[in-house]
Design an enzyme around this catalytic site. Structure first.
Site, short mmCIF file in Angstrom:
data_model
loop_
_atom_site.label_atom_id
_atom_site.label_comp_id
_atom_site.label_asym_id
_atom_site.label_seq_id
_atom_site.Cartn_x
_atom_site.Cartn_y
_atom_site.Cartn_z
N GLU A 234 0.87 -1.17 0.00
CA GLU A 234 0.00 0.00 0.00
C GLU A 234 0.91 1.22 0.00
OE1 GLU A 234 -1.28 3.22 1.15
OE2 GLU A 234 -2.02 2.38 3.03
N CYS A 268 -2.68 8.36 3.84
CA CYS A 268 -2.74 7.90 2.46
C CYS A 268 -4.14 8.05 1.88
CB CYS A 268 -2.32 6.43 2.38
SG CYS A 268 -0.65 6.11 2.97
#
Length: 461
Positions: A234, A268
Site C-alpha cells: 500500500e 494515504c
C-alpha cells in the site's frame, strides 16, 4: 536515519535506540521459525482468546500509548486515542470472524464429480513468518491491521517499523507478549532500512507486507520478487473528492475539511484533490476554505488542537517545496501557504486553486494539510480529472444522482469509492489500491487470505 524518538512539536530528541546486532536478528528469525511450527497448529479458539486479551490490554493502555504516539509523530492526542480504540475493535473483529473466513470450502458437486474425486476441499493454511515494513503516520493501526489477521491465520509476525516510532513498535511487541502469545509470535526488529533486504531474503521469512512510500515499495517488491515471495503493498494516494451539483454542498464542504486534515493531512486515504462542478464551485470553495481557516494549529497534547506538527522536518520541507512550486507556476493561495517561524515542524492548513498539470503538486502526493481545488464543467471532465493521477487508492463522490453514482463506480480508477462520505478503513471491508498505490488487499476476508497457502485437497476412491 537513526532509530530515535524525536518530538516533532519541538524537534528535541528524547531517546536513541541501538539497532539489533546480526546475532540478535538471527536469534529472532530462528525464534519466529520455531514458534511458527507449533503456533500454526493452534486452534482458532485459542488464537481468538489471545487476541481478545490483547484488545482488552490495549483498552487499558489507551491513554499511555496515545501519548507515546503523539510524542513520537505529532498526532493530536484525541486522534491517537481514537486510533487505539480502532485497533482494539479490529482485533476483536478478527477474533470473532477468522474461523468463518478461513473455513474449508467445498467446490460445486458437479465439478467434484467431473474431476473424478469423491470429495474436494479448499483449505487455507498459514504461510509462516511474515515481515511487515510499516510507516509512522498511523503507527498502531497500520501494524494491527496486518497483525490481527496474520496471527489469527496462524502466521507469526516480524515488524520493521519506521525509525521515528520505536517506542510504539516496542509497545506492540510487549502488548502481544502480555496477552500470552507464545514467544516469537510477534517480534519487533529495531533495524534500519538497510537491513530489510537481509531479513526479507532469509528463507525463513515467507512473505512481506509494506505500507509506505512508492520507492520503499519498489525496493521491497524487487527483493521479494527476486526471492519469489508474496507481497502486499500500500503505497499512498492522491485521492479525489468530487462534488457535483446535486450534492448537499454545506455538508460536503464540512466533511471535506475533516477528509483533508485527518492526522494533520498525513494519511494515504486523505482526500487531497477536490474536483468541483463549476455550478457549485464558488459555494463549496467558500465553505471549505473557511473551515480550513478555522482549524486550530498547536500543541498536539492539547485536547482542542486540530492540527499538530508534521512528523518530520524533511516531510515539512517536501510539502513546502510542492506549495512553492505551485505558487511560482501560477497557483492561487486561498489560505495558508506560509509556515510560521518557531520550534516544531508545523505547517498551516493551505488551500490552492488554479492548479495545472505542469505543477508538481498535480501529480505528487501532498503529505500534509494542503488541498488543491479543481473546477470541472461536467461529469466526463470530473472522471478524467479524478483519474489523472498515478495513484488509485480511494475516492470520494458527492452526488444524489444515481446515474452519476453508477458512472463514478464504473470508471474511477481506485480501490474504493465512497459516496456522500469520506474514506475510512473498517476491518470488515477490503482496503487497498490500484495503479501506483500498490496491490493486494488488507482487512476483511480478502486481507486474512493474502498470507495463506490456499490448498486444494483432492480425495479419490
Amino acid at each position: 536515519m537513526p532509530i530515535a524518538t524525536v518530538n516533532p512539536a519541538n524537534g528535541e530528541t528524547i531517546k536513541n535506540y541501538d539497532a539489533l546486532s546480526e546475532e540478535e536478528i538471527e536469534r529472532r528469525l530462528a525464534t519466529a521459525e520455531s514458534t511458527f511450527r507449533t503456533y500454526r497448529t493452534s486452534s482458532f479458539d485459542e488464537r481468538a482468546r489471545l487476541l481478545r486479551r490483547a484488545a482488552g490490554l490495549l483498552d487499558e493502555d489507551t491513554e499511555s500509548v496515545a501519548r507515546v504516539m503523539t510524542t513520537e509523530m505529532g498526532k493530536p492526542v484525541r486522534q491517537a486515542r481514537a486510533e487505539a480504540a480502532k485497533c482494539a475493535k479490529a482485533m476483536r473483529w478478527y477474533a470473532d470472524h477468522a474461523a468463518e473466513l478461513l473455513a474449508d470450502e467445498e467446490p460445486d458437486e458437479s465439478d467434484v464429480k467431473d474431476s473424478g474425486a469423491l470429495r474436494v476441499l479448499v483449505r487455507y493454511r498459514p504461510l509462516g513468518p511474515v515481515l511487515a515494513v510499516m510507516p509512522w503516520n498511523f503507527p498502531l493501526w497500520q501494524v494491527i491491521r496486518f497483525a490481527a489477521p496474520a496471527l489469527m491465520a496462524g502466521n507469526v509476525g516480524l515488524l520493521k517499523h519506521a525509525s521515528n516510532v520505536p517506542g510504539t513498535a516496542l509497545y506492540l511487541e510487549d502488548l502481544f507478549h502480555r496477552a500470552g502469545f507464545p514467544e516469537g509470535c510477534f517480534q519487533t526488529l529495531l533495524i534500519g532500512s538497510g537491513a530489510v533486504e537481509r531479513v526479507l531474503r532469509d528463507p525463513r521469512v515467507r512473505a512481506a507486507t509494506l505500507t509506505g512510500s512508492e520507492p520503499a515499495g519498489r525496493s521491497v517488491a524487487s527483493v521479494a520478487g527476486d526471492a519469489v515471495k508474496k507481497t502486499v503493498l500500500e503505497l499512498g494516494g492522491s485521492d479525489p473528492y468530487i462534488v457535483m451539483p446535486s450534492a448537499d454542498i454545506d455538508r460536503a464542504a464540512r466533511i471535506a475539511v475533516i477528509a483533508r486534515v485527518q492526522n494533520t493531512g498525513q494519511s494515504c486515504i486523505a482526500a487531497k484533490r477536490f474536483i468541483v462542478h463549476t455550478d457549485v464551485f464558488d459555494a463549496f470553495t467558500e465553505g471549505f476554505t473557511e473551515g480550513m481557516k478555522a482549524l486550530k494549529v498547536g500543541d498536539p497534547m492539547e485536547e482542542e488542537t486540530d492540527i499538530g506538527p508534521l512528523a518530520g522536518k524533511q516531510g515539512r520541507r517536501d510539502l513546502e517545496e510542492l506549495v512553492v512550486d505551485a505558487v511560482e507556476s501560477g497557483a492561487t493561495v486561498l489560505c495558508g501557504g506560509v509556515r510560521a517561524e518557531g520550534p516544531g515542524w508545523y505547517y498551516p492548513p493551505t488551500v490552492l486553486t488554479d492548479v495545472t498539470p505542469e505543477m508538481r503538486i498535480h501529480h505528487e502526493e501532498a503529505f500534509g494539510p494542503v488541498a488543491t481545488l479543481y473546477r470541472v464543467a461536467d461529469l466526463d471532465e470530473a472522471v478524467a480529472a479524478a483519474n489523472d493521477s498515478p495513484f488509485g487508492l480511494s475516492s470520494n463522490v458527492w452526488t444524489r444522482d444515481g446515474t452519476e453514482v453508477d458512472r463514478f463506480v464504473r470508471d474511477l480508477e481506485a480501490g474504493s469509492v465512497y459516496v456522500n462520505g469520506m474514506t475510512a478503513s473498517h476491518p470488515a471491508f477490503p482496503f487497498g489500491g490500484a495503479k501506483r498505490s500498490g496491490y493486494g488487499r488488507e482487512l476483511s476476508g480478502h486481507g486474512i487470505r493474502e498470507f495463506c497457502n490456499i490448498t486444494t485437497v483432492w480425495h479419490g476412491a
